[in-house]
Motif scaffolding. Structure first.
Motif, short mmCIF file in Angstrom:
data_model
loop_
_atom_site.label_atom_id
_atom_site.label_comp_id
_atom_site.label_asym_id
_atom_site.label_seq_id
_atom_site.Cartn_x
_atom_site.Cartn_y
_atom_site.Cartn_z
N ASP A 11 -63.96 7.52 79.26
CA ASP A 11 -63.42 8.40 80.27
C ASP A 11 -64.56 9.02 81.07
O ASP A 11 -65.62 9.34 80.50
N PRO A 12 -64.40 9.20 82.39
CA PRO A 12 -65.48 9.78 83.19
C PRO A 12 -65.86 11.20 82.78
O PRO A 12 -66.93 11.68 83.19
N ALA A 13 -65.05 11.86 81.98
CA ALA A 13 -65.46 13.16 81.43
C ALA A 13 -66.69 13.00 80.54
O ALA A 13 -67.52 13.91 80.44
N PHE A 14 -66.81 11.83 79.89
CA PHE A 14 -67.93 11.56 79.00
C PHE A 14 -69.03 10.74 79.67
O PHE A 14 -70.19 10.83 79.29
N ALA A 15 -68.64 9.91 80.64
CA ALA A 15 -69.60 9.01 81.27
C ALA A 15 -69.30 8.92 82.77
O ALA A 15 -68.79 7.90 83.26
N PRO A 16 -69.64 9.96 83.51
CA PRO A 16 -69.35 9.95 84.95
C PRO A 16 -70.28 9.05 85.76
O PRO A 16 -69.94 8.67 86.88
N GLY A 17 -71.45 8.72 85.23
CA GLY A 17 -72.45 7.99 85.98
C GLY A 17 -72.22 6.51 85.99
O GLY A 17 -72.96 5.74 85.37
N THR A 18 -71.19 6.08 86.71
CA THR A 18 -70.86 4.66 86.78
C THR A 18 -70.19 4.37 88.11
O THR A 18 -69.72 5.29 88.80
N ILE A 45 -59.80 7.36 85.16
CA ILE A 45 -59.39 8.42 84.23
C ILE A 45 -58.61 7.82 83.05
O ILE A 45 -58.12 6.69 83.11
N GLY A 46 -58.51 8.61 81.97
CA GLY A 46 -57.71 8.19 80.82
C GLY A 46 -58.41 7.21 79.91
O GLY A 46 -57.75 6.40 79.24
N GLY A 47 -59.73 7.28 79.85
CA GLY A 47 -60.47 6.28 79.11
C GLY A 47 -60.72 6.61 77.65
O GLY A 47 -60.20 7.59 77.10
N LEU A 48 -61.53 5.78 77.02
CA LEU A 48 -61.86 5.94 75.61
C LEU A 48 -62.78 7.13 75.42
O LEU A 48 -63.43 7.61 76.36
N THR A 49 -62.88 7.59 74.19
CA THR A 49 -63.80 8.67 73.84
C THR A 49 -65.05 8.08 73.17
O THR A 49 -65.01 6.95 72.65
N PRO A 50 -66.15 8.82 73.14
CA PRO A 50 -67.34 8.31 72.42
C PRO A 50 -67.06 7.99 70.95
O PRO A 50 -67.56 6.96 70.45
N PRO A 51 -66.29 8.81 70.20
CA PRO A 51 -65.99 8.41 68.82
C PRO A 51 -65.26 7.07 68.74
O PRO A 51 -65.52 6.27 67.83
N GLN A 52 -64.36 6.79 69.68
CA GLN A 52 -63.69 5.50 69.67
C GLN A 52 -64.67 4.37 69.99
O GLN A 52 -64.57 3.28 69.41
N ALA A 53 -65.62 4.63 70.88
CA ALA A 53 -66.65 3.63 71.16
C ALA A 53 -67.44 3.30 69.91
O ALA A 53 -67.75 2.14 69.63
N LEU A 54 -67.78 4.34 69.14
CA LEU A 54 -68.50 4.12 67.89
C LEU A 54 -67.66 3.29 66.91
O LEU A 54 -68.17 2.40 66.23
N GLU A 55 -66.36 3.59 66.85
CA GLU A 55 -65.49 2.83 65.95
C GLU A 55 -65.45 1.35 66.33
O GLU A 55 -65.43 0.47 65.46
N ILE A 56 -65.41 1.08 67.63
CA ILE A 56 -65.37 -0.31 68.08
C ILE A 56 -66.64 -1.05 67.67
O ILE A 56 -66.59 -2.12 67.08
N ILE A 57 -67.78 -0.45 67.99
CA ILE A 57 -69.04 -1.14 67.68
C ILE A 57 -69.27 -1.23 66.18
O ILE A 57 -69.64 -2.30 65.67
N ARG A 58 -69.04 -0.15 65.46
CA ARG A 58 -69.23 -0.20 64.00
C ARG A 58 -68.25 -1.17 63.35
O ARG A 58 -68.55 -1.75 62.30
#
Length: 349
Positions: A273-280, A285-298
């Motif tokens: 979500d751009p709240a966490f990663a606006p620099g793109t 809107i309505g995207g994944l959260t950093p914890p979910q990103a970690l779950e995907i990669i792990r």
């Protein structure tokens, strides 16, 4: 006696540092491999700004994995700036340390890793870059090294996968993104950051029954949604199906789907979500959260990962550096799930 870690060569970051790791839970895995210096031996604000302050190498010889930048953004459809992504990701990566505090991965006691710099791209000819990048990655892969790529716009994944498939055959794909990037063309052009996976399917680079696209969302140009991806056999998980839940159970299913075959991870930072990663360049809107990103990669641990990329970090829209910091952390997590990485004994909960 002078501290060898503080030699001029070490501070310049031009040579492998032979690091004796401290006694820890990882002692039984200890090797004399290169590792990021500690703040006690070299302040974070000092030295060459390589990925995680790792040694800079001009060759992948004897490396198990390497970080490599592709500063390219001429495949972008709207907001440019990702050509500066690799530099900013490296800059923010100085905050990273050697061990994964939750999974207890010890990548620098397991693998020989270095930063090999950037691909010398041609900023005036997008199609020529397909050749340049493909040939560069052929050289990386010929030695058995696994590349972790700092982008750059998402066009770069197409020539990387050309090189990957030449070595490994059609590969599985964990594609994390706000967009499916399977458009056929725009303004008559077949190659740009919205088309890499369409081109990959055209050329038989992907094992389509082992492709996951996760985080897709946003408004669309056409009414058929993600039908093309689904018809190819891709597993499509829209962002709305990820809201308010852990993605660990999904990744257990994906691990079974991927099996033992080669797998590539491609992570577009706009999946968050751009709240966490606006620099793109193309936030939704309505995207994944950093914890979910970690779950995907792990959740990719145990897969036969043959390469990874983190793309679409655009520093001009990242005023705090936070997007690049997230990207640097996700690249570290990718390093931690590569085959051959050892894990320490987890402490009791």
């Amino acid at each position: 006696m002078a501290n060898p870690l503080l030699s001029s060569a070490a501070i310049a970051g031009r040579h492998l540092l032979r690091v004796a790791h401290p006694v820890s839970l990882f002692t039984r895995f200890a090797k004399t491999l290169a590792a990021p210096p500690t703040p006690s031996t070299l302040p974070r604000c000092a030295g060459i700004t390589s990925m995680m302050r790792l040694p800079v190498r001009d060759s992948v010889r004897e490396l198990d994995a390497c970080f490599v930048g592709i500063p390219l953004d001429i495949g972008t459809s709207n907001r440019p700036g990702t050509r500066f992504g690799p530099r900013q990701i490296r800059n923010e990566s100085v905050l990273l340390r050697r061990y994964n505090s939750f999974t207890w991965a010890a990548p620098f006691e397991s693998l020989a890793v270095a930063d090999i710099g950037d691909v010398a791209v041609n900023l005036y000819n997008l199609k020529d870059n397909i050749r340049i990048i493909r040939e560069f990655y052929h050289n990386i892969l010929s030695s058995g090294c696994r590349p972790l790529t700092l982008g750059g716009d998402h066009t770069i994944t197409y020539p990387i996968l050309q090189a990957i498939a030449k070595k490994y055959g059609p590969v599985g794909l964990v594609h994390v993104d706000a967009h499916d990037d399977t458009n056929d063309s725009v303004a008559g052009e077949k190659v740009y950051h919205g088309s890499p996976f369409r081109r990959c399917v055209d050329e038989g680079l992907l094992d389509c029954k082992r492709v996951l696209q996760i985080g897709l969302r946003g408004s669309l140009l056409q009414s058929d949604g993600y039908d093309w991806s689904i018809k190819q056999g891709f597993r499509v998980v829209q962002a709305e199906h990820c809201w308010y839940k852990s993605l660990a159970p999904l990744m257990e299913e994906v691990a079974t789907q991927m099996g033992t075959g080669p797998v590539y991870i491609s992570f577009d930072i706009d999946a968050l979500d751009p709240a966490f990663a606006p620099g793109t360049g193309t936030p939704e809107i309505g995207g994944l959260t950093p914890p979910q990103a970690l779950e995907i990669i792990r959740g990719c641990r145990g897969m036969n990962i043959v390469g990874c990329d983190l793309v679409e970090v655009s520093p001009p829209y990242d005023t705090t550096g936070n997007t690049a910091l997230v990207g640097a952390n996700l690249l570290f997590e990718m390093l931690c799930v590569l085959p051959g990485v050892k894990y320490g004994n987890l402490p009791p909960n």
